[in-house]
Design an enzyme around this catalytic site. Structure first.
Site, mmCIF file in Angstrom:
data_model
loop_
_atom_site.group_PDB
_atom_site.id
_atom_site.type_symbol
_atom_site.label_atom_id
_atom_site.label_comp_id
_atom_site.label_asym_id
_atom_site.label_seq_id
_atom_site.Cartn_x
_atom_site.Cartn_y
_atom_site.Cartn_z
ATOM 1 C CG ASP A 172 -2.184 -0.752 1.022
ATOM 2 O OD1 ASP A 172 -2.607 -0.854 -0.143
ATOM 3 O OD2 ASP A 172 -2.750 -1.259 1.994
ATOM 4 C CB SER B 54 -12.230 23.866 4.324
ATOM 5 O OG SER B 54 -10.869 23.924 3.958
ATOM 6 C CG ASP C 48 -6.342 -1.510 6.864
ATOM 7 O OD1 ASP C 48 -6.942 -1.588 5.765
ATOM 8 O OD2 ASP C 48 -5.899 -0.439 7.315
#
Length: 688
Positions: free
Chosen positions: A313, A390, A524
């Protein structure tokens, strides 16, 4: 889990191993190791020969038979000790894990809707599917999935890591382990394992070796060792028949003694590797445990040693996991200081690592210090998946930062102009593998903040080492192909899979396996489970979901994606250690042959004295020296069997050449020297 890390053994372990060495003298235990079982039978045979020699039935001196008998029993005990000391490490780890496995009171509820109807039951009575409430200060009674709530959990009893971790419902941090402790808030947990089948139970079983089965490679090697032993047994029997014939021809009363032939058989049989084979496998499992990795089988460790494809990953393995601001790029002749000030203002309330890095960069580059975010005229606009922006409303101005297309629409909707220059900068950053954040004030674009994936220090060297070992590295990422290509080039991986999906990962693994490759990967999440189940070495993160843990054949208790590289090293070290000691053991036979064969036949054929190239003192001293060496070398190699042969990141060809030189040639030279030294010593002190 890190107990005894780096230590060969402590006094307690040695004491227990000595005791276990005698317990393992039972025939049932000895039969599990065919090579050492032969030594065991030989010890019994010479014991009987010594007993009958006391009543006058003998073919050798009683003292000679007694000496050989004692050394043979010591050889068996040394082999037992080697295995017991390896098992002792696992037992020490299991003891610490058992301390975490306590029968606690569980607060069971019927359903989420009936949280107030609590029944107190023993954790040993919980079944799969039961729902329990665990509050701060209580121990998690069983393995489970968090179905409601979020809390800090102390997992040090399992992982050895003192820092608490967050466990919460939903996502990939929902799995909890029985024996851990909730230290804040409250969790509602659905039990996922039956009593006696928990993660902790599996850990205890694995580290103790109770669940350890011989791997295919171990079985194949044991078949080879048994075959060699049978050949040497037939040779020894033939030599006895030949010695009777030769004695009759020469008119000599006594042929070669049975005791001497037993000593020859034990010396020629591959007893060194036979004694250490089990220890090497157990020690490999133990080294993984010390690295806080739980292997569900020895087969997985061996597969790690043969892996030639590593799927890694990007986030957390190759990169630090968070993008950092590295540059402010103004457009439309805007001053860079003005852009930095606006970007910092829009990020003051942004608690993401990326937002904090913008504040830090503005401070470091221009000395712009953060303002008080509690000022009444500041209205912060949080990021949402819908707006993809934002910012802050401040001093009658609206400052926004976000994705290029979103900010572009925002500026144009307010009558502003979005320049082509800004598009070019955004494209350039994307092509480099970065993330562009466009900053605007009211209807004016000020510029772009360049967020960069920070490559972990030293990963390029690690991947170069893996390449030398013949291992291909593939980066797995959800990024677009352009970004993925740029990061892959900087990190030095061999290939990448961009915009990765569970189906894409599974298909890639299958394609490699069809071509004969062995694949390792980490995961995971529940979406990783199909690929983990398919991979040859599948390392699930302890922080991951129950589905991921069940699909993998290893669990990393530290939840560190980079651990996969260490696992491959441990696997290769295990295979190297086994191969090196096998080479050494078989090479030893040459020296022992030159020690014993002339000693056996020199009475019948005096001309064989020419083969006594070590100039050993006498026939008896030669046999004693060889068989004493045979016993001592087992003890001498125990530390190497437990710690493993030192691994180097070089090609398989270079490793083979080096190990043949060290353990092949060394296996011939060492016994020549050692047997001669032992011969001098036992002669000097008058043993023979």
């Amino acid at each position: 889990m890190n107990e005894n890390k780096g230590n060969f053994a402590n006094k307690k372990m040695i004491k227990r191993a000595v005791k276990d060495s005698f317990i393992k003298l039972s025939p049932k235990t000895q039969m599990e190791n065919p090579v050492m079982f032969l030594v065991y039978i030989s010890s019994i045979l010479t014991t009987v020969l010594y007993a009958v020699s006391l009543v006058g039935i003998r073919d050798s001196k009683s003292s000679f038979i007694l000496g050989i008998t004692i050394i043979l029993w010591i050889t068996v005990l040394f082999a037992n000790f080697a295995e017991a000391i390896a098992e002792g490490r696992g037992k020490a780890q299991a003891d610490s894990l058992r301390a975490a496995k306590k029968d606690v009171e569980a607060h069971k509820i019927i359903s989420l809707e009936k949280k107030d109807e609590i029944t107190k039951v023993s954790s040993a009575l919980l079944k799969k599917g039961d729902i329990v409430i665990v509050v701060a200060g209580e121990q998690v009674p069983a393995d489970g999935e968090v179905i409601d709530g979020a809390a800090s959990v102390d997992e040090s009893a399992i992982t050895g890591e003192s820092a608490p971790v967050i466990r919460e419902s939903g996502g990939d941090r929902s799995a909890v382990t029985g024996g851990t402790t909730v230290i804040s808030d409250r969790l509602i947990i659905q039990v996922t394992s039956e009593a006696g089948e928990s993660f902790l139970d599996k850990m205890i079983s694995m580290v103790e070796g109770a669940a350890r089965k011989k791997t295919p490679n171990e079985i194949a090697l044991q078949i080879l060792l048994i075959s060699l032993t049978i050949i040497f047994l037939l040779v020894t029997v033939s030599l006895y028949s030949y010695s009777i014939f030769s004695a009759n021809q020469a008119g000599v009363v006594n042929p070669i003694s049975v005791t001497s032939l037993v000593a020859l058989l034990v010396c020629l049989a591959p007893t060194t590797i036979g004694a250490l084979l089990s220890s090497i496998g157990i020690a490999g499992m133990s080294r993984l445990n010390q690295a806080n990795v739980l292997a569900m089988s020895g087969r997985a460790i061996e597969a790690a040693g043969d892996v030639d494809i590593l799927m890694l990953d990007k986030t957390g393995t190759i990169t630090l996991g968070n993008r950092e601001a590295c540059e402010f790029i103004p457009v439309n002749r805007v001053d860079e200081n003005e852009l930095a000030d606006a970007a910092q203002l829009s990020s003051l309330a942004d608690e993401t690592p990326e937002g904090r890095s913008i504040v830090v960069l503005a401070k470091e580059k221009f000395g712009i210090r953060g303002r008080n975010i509690r000022e009444s005229n500041m209205e912060f606009i949080p990021f949402t998946a819908k707006t993809r922006m934002s910012g802050v409303n401040y001093n009658n101005s609206e400052i926004r930062k976000g994705a290029a297309e979103t900010v572009k629409d925002y500026v144009i909707s307010r009558g502003g102009y979005y320049s082509k220059e800004c598009d070019e900068i955004v494209a350039r950053i994307s092509n480099k593998g970065g993330t562009p954040l466009v900053v605007a004030k009211d209807n004016k674009v000020l510029g772009v903040v360049y967020l960069k994936d920070i490559i972990k220090q030293g990963v390029q060297e690690k991947f170069a080492d893996l390449r030398k070992m013949g291992i291909k590295t593939i980066m797995i990422t959800g990024d677009n192909p352009l970004t993925a290509a740029a990061i892959a080039a900087e990190a030095g991986v061999d290939d990448f899979l961009a915009e990765a999906t569970p189906e894409g990962k599974l298909e890639m693994i299958r394609d490699f396996q069809v071509k004969g490759h062995l694949v390792a990967m980490t995961g995971d999440g529940t979406n990783d489970a199909p690929a983990l189940a398919q991979a040859d070495v599948a390392v699930a993160m302890n922080t991951g979901t129950q589905a991921a843990k069940e699909a993998g054949n290893m669990v990393d208790l530290d939840s560190s994606p980079t651990k996969l590289i260490d696992i491959v090293r441990i696997g290769k070290q295990l295979l190297m250690t086994r191969g090196s000691l096998t080479t050494f053991s078989i090479a030893n036979d040459l020296a022992k042959y030159f020690a014993i064969i002339p000693a056996l036949f020199i009475g019948l054929y005096p001309g064989l004295s020419a083969l006594n190239i070590m100039n050993l003192h006498s026939a008896e001293s030669a046999i004693f020296s060889a068989i004493i060496y045979n016993a001592l070398i087992i003890v001498a190699l125990i530390p190497l069997a437990l710690k493993g042969v030192k691994y180097r990141e070089v090609s398989a060809g270079k490793l083979l050449s080096r190990n043949l030189l060290v353990y092949g040639l060394g296996g011939i030279i060492v016994p020549f020297i050692a047997i001669k030294v032992i011969d001098v010593l036992i002669t000097a002190i008058g043993i023979v």
